[in-house]
Design a protein around this motif. Sequence first.
Motif, PDB file in Angstrom:
ATOM      1  N   TYR A  93       0.869  -1.170   0.000  1.00 52.95           N
ATOM      2  CA  TYR A  93       0.000   0.000   0.000  1.00 52.95           C
ATOM      3  C   TYR A  93       0.908   1.224   0.000  1.00 52.95           C
ATOM      4  N   THR A  94       0.714   2.138  -0.948  1.00 57.49           N
ATOM      5  CA  THR A  94       1.568   3.310  -1.044  1.00 57.49           C
ATOM      6  C   THR A  94       0.781   4.591  -0.857  1.00 57.49           C
ATOM      7  N   THR A  95       1.389   5.552  -0.208  1.00 56.66           N
ATOM      8  CA  THR A  95       0.769   6.859  -0.033  1.00 56.66           C
ATOM      9  C   THR A  95       1.852   7.915   0.054  1.00 56.66           C
ATOM     10  N   THR A  96       1.562   9.109  -0.442  1.00 58.18           N
ATOM     11  CA  THR A  96       2.517  10.207  -0.346  1.00 58.18           C
ATOM     12  C   THR A  96       1.945  11.407   0.399  1.00 58.18           C
ATOM     13  N   ASP A  97       0.693  11.330   0.856  1.00 59.20           N
ATOM     14  CA  ASP A  97       0.177  12.422   1.680  1.00 59.20           C
ATOM     15  C   ASP A  97       0.090  12.001   3.142  1.00 59.20           C
ATOM     16  N   GLY A  98       0.574  10.806   3.440  1.00 62.93           N
ATOM     17  CA  GLY A  98       0.628  10.343   4.818  1.00 62.93           C
ATOM     18  C   GLY A  98      -0.657   9.750   5.345  1.00 62.93           C
ATOM     19  N   VAL A  99      -1.718   9.743   4.544  1.00 64.49           N
ATOM     20  CA  VAL A  99      -3.010   9.226   5.014  1.00 64.49           C
ATOM     21  C   VAL A  99      -3.152   7.773   4.586  1.00 64.49           C
ATOM     22  N   VAL A 100      -3.425   6.905   5.547  1.00 65.83           N
ATOM     23  CA  VAL A 100      -3.672   5.493   5.275  1.00 65.83           C
ATOM     24  C   VAL A 100      -5.183   5.268   5.355  1.00 65.83           C
ATOM     25  N   TYR A 101      -5.794   4.930   4.227  1.00 61.14           N
ATOM     26  CA  TYR A 101      -7.237   4.707   4.174  1.00 61.14           C
ATOM     27  C   TYR A 101      -7.524   3.236   4.475  1.00 61.14           C
ATOM     28  N   LEU A 102      -8.035   3.003   5.667  1.00 60.41           N
ATOM     29  CA  LEU A 102      -8.165   1.646   6.173  1.00 60.41           C
ATOM     30  C   LEU A 102      -9.139   0.793   5.378  1.00 60.41           C
ATOM     31  N   ASP A 233      -0.954  12.210  20.247  1.00 59.24           N
ATOM     32  CA  ASP A 233      -1.551  12.709  21.485  1.00 59.24           C
ATOM     33  C   ASP A 233      -0.492  13.224  22.452  1.00 59.24           C
ATOM     34  N   ASP A 234       0.714  12.643  22.361  1.00 59.93           N
ATOM     35  CA  ASP A 234       1.814  13.056  23.236  1.00 59.93           C
ATOM     36  C   ASP A 234       2.580  14.253  22.691  1.00 59.93           C
ATOM     37  N   GLY A 235       2.097  14.833  21.602  1.00 61.50           N
ATOM     38  CA  GLY A 235       2.717  16.028  21.055  1.00 61.50           C
ATOM     39  C   GLY A 235       3.760  15.785  19.984  1.00 61.50           C
ATOM     40  N   VAL A 236       3.927  14.522  19.550  1.00 65.32           N
ATOM     41  CA  VAL A 236       4.876  14.226  18.473  1.00 65.32           C
ATOM     42  C   VAL A 236       4.234  14.574  17.134  1.00 65.32           C
ATOM     43  N   THR A 237       4.952  15.283  16.285  1.00 63.18           N
ATOM     44  CA  THR A 237       4.439  15.632  14.963  1.00 63.18           C
ATOM     45  C   THR A 237       4.528  14.409  14.062  1.00 63.18           C
ATOM     46  N   ALA A 238       3.407  13.711  13.904  1.00 62.75           N
ATOM     47  CA  ALA A 238       3.374  12.473  13.116  1.00 62.75           C
ATOM     48  C   ALA A 238       3.137  12.789  11.653  1.00 62.75           C
ATOM     49  N   ILE A 239       3.807  12.049  10.776  1.00 62.18           N
ATOM     50  CA  ILE A 239       3.608  12.244   9.340  1.00 62.18           C
ATOM     51  C   ILE A 239       2.619  11.229   8.783  1.00 62.18           C
ATOM     52  N   VAL A 240       2.142  10.323   9.625  1.00 68.22           N
ATOM     53  CA  VAL A 240       1.198   9.293   9.206  1.00 68.22           C
ATOM     54  C   VAL A 240      -0.096   9.454   9.988  1.00 68.22           C
ATOM     55  N   SER A 241      -1.227   9.383   9.289  1.00 67.16           N
ATOM     56  CA  SER A 241      -2.531   9.406   9.935  1.00 67.16           C
ATOM     57  C   SER A 241      -3.424   8.361   9.277  1.00 67.16           C
ATOM     58  N   PHE A 242      -4.563   8.094   9.894  1.00 66.23           N
ATOM     59  CA  PHE A 242      -5.442   7.029   9.423  1.00 66.23           C
ATOM     60  C   PHE A 242      -6.856   7.559   9.220  1.00 66.23           C
ATOM     61  N   ASP A 243      -7.498   7.048   8.176  1.00 68.74           N
ATOM     62  CA  ASP A 243      -8.879   7.392   7.860  1.00 68.74           C
ATOM     63  C   ASP A 243      -9.643   6.090   7.674  1.00 68.74           C
ATOM     64  N   ASN A 244     -10.843   5.999   8.246  1.00 74.86           N
ATOM     65  CA  ASN A 244     -11.613   4.760   8.178  1.00 74.86           C
ATOM     66  C   ASN A 244     -12.182   4.470   6.806  1.00 74.86           C
ATOM     67  N   GLY A 245     -12.246   5.478   5.935  1.00 75.83           N
ATOM     68  CA  GLY A 245     -12.899   5.302   4.641  1.00 75.83           C
ATOM     69  C   GLY A 245     -11.966   4.860   3.536  1.00 75.83           C
ATOM     70  N   HIS A 246     -12.484   4.990   2.304  1.00 77.01           N
ATOM     71  CA  HIS A 246     -11.690   4.710   1.104  1.00 77.01           C
ATOM     72  C   HIS A 246     -11.000   5.985   0.649  1.00 77.01           C
ATOM     73  N   ALA A 247      -9.904   5.844  -0.052  1.00 75.07           N
ATOM     74  CA  ALA A 247      -9.240   7.007  -0.626  1.00 75.07           C
ATOM     75  C   ALA A 247     -10.138   7.627  -1.683  1.00 75.07           C
ATOM     76  N   PRO A 248     -10.277   8.953  -1.685  1.00 78.85           N
ATOM     77  CA  PRO A 248     -11.068   9.591  -2.753  1.00 78.85           C
ATOM     78  C   PRO A 248     -10.427   9.362  -4.099  1.00 78.85           C
ATOM     79  N   GLU A 249     -11.249   9.232  -5.135  1.00 77.96           N
ATOM     80  CA  GLU A 249     -10.718   8.961  -6.473  1.00 77.96           C
ATOM     81  C   GLU A 249      -9.726  10.033  -6.903  1.00 77.96           C
ATOM     82  N   SER A 250      -9.955  11.274  -6.485  1.00 75.62           N
ATOM     83  CA  SER A 250      -9.063  12.356  -6.884  1.00 75.62           C
ATOM     84  C   SER A 250      -7.691  12.231  -6.263  1.00 75.62           C
TER      85      SER A 250
END
Length: 325
Positions: A93-102, A233-250
Amino acid sequence: MAQALQLHVLGRDWTFSWTSSDPEHTKRRQLYTRVVSEFFDDYDPRSTFSIQRMAALGQQFEGKDIGEWFGPYGTARILRGLAQQASHDVTVYTTTDGVVYLADICAEFRPTLILVASMLGIDRVNPVYYAFIQASLMLPQSAGIAGGRPSSALYFAGVQGDELLYLDPHTTRPAVTRTNNNEYLQSDLASYSCPTPRRIAMSRLDPCMVFGYYCATLESLIDLRSRIELLADDGVTAIVSFDNGHAPESAIPESHGSGPVGSESIKSEARADDGRVSTPVLLTKLPNDSDNDDASCNSTSRPKSESGEIVLEGECSDEEWVTDL
């Protein structure tokens, strides 16, 4: 990716003797050899990720001539394509905006290697990301980080204090000749590993990096999300985040065949296209030990390629990267 495949077939805590006849050592030796042989330099169907196959697929899918460099994100896409062709049991699974669409991973979950291509600064890594880089390498799902210093690619495997531990694979060796029974001596495969780890200060790192996370099970993926969200939550600037949905087609770049690999917009390419990928090879830069300050990422200018296409902001320069073992 090699680390992900090793984790898949061997786990983390393993060792073996090249000369032992013990059944467990023999089994581990065979599994290790199977992983390494996927990177032999030939067109054999078992050489899934040979440099020849990578170059051929880059030419077929992306219009890159033999000898042209692949960008870090483009390389990840090529590896994914090779794994799809080989029907690997680990998907990428590849991403370049840091969002992982679960939803794109969990619909039909298989062991997954998540590759997050990121630009963490202009000419050097912004210190705000140091804490996340360190924490990322300590996660149980970590498959390491592909990056380096300007004009020299490295594979980061661990952290010690404020320094990263890395392996540098840039040594030219004769190609290994494949055997019919897939049996090899330790000396045959010695060039596929680096015996000496080294250290580098994070202040010297190139800002173009690819973070790898291997999730063998759905529970492991959920745990990865929890651990990264706790860091945030501990204040670390994370470059990865998660979204429960699908990646938008755009957010899924199209491949038109004529543009350079890796020159796509910095958006998520979340769909695995039913891709079966898995394993190993470093994303590396052109071997060069010079420590110049030339930036391999450009976050402000918008140069044009020879084909006239605009190179989008926030990309890692394709000209600085090449695949190597």
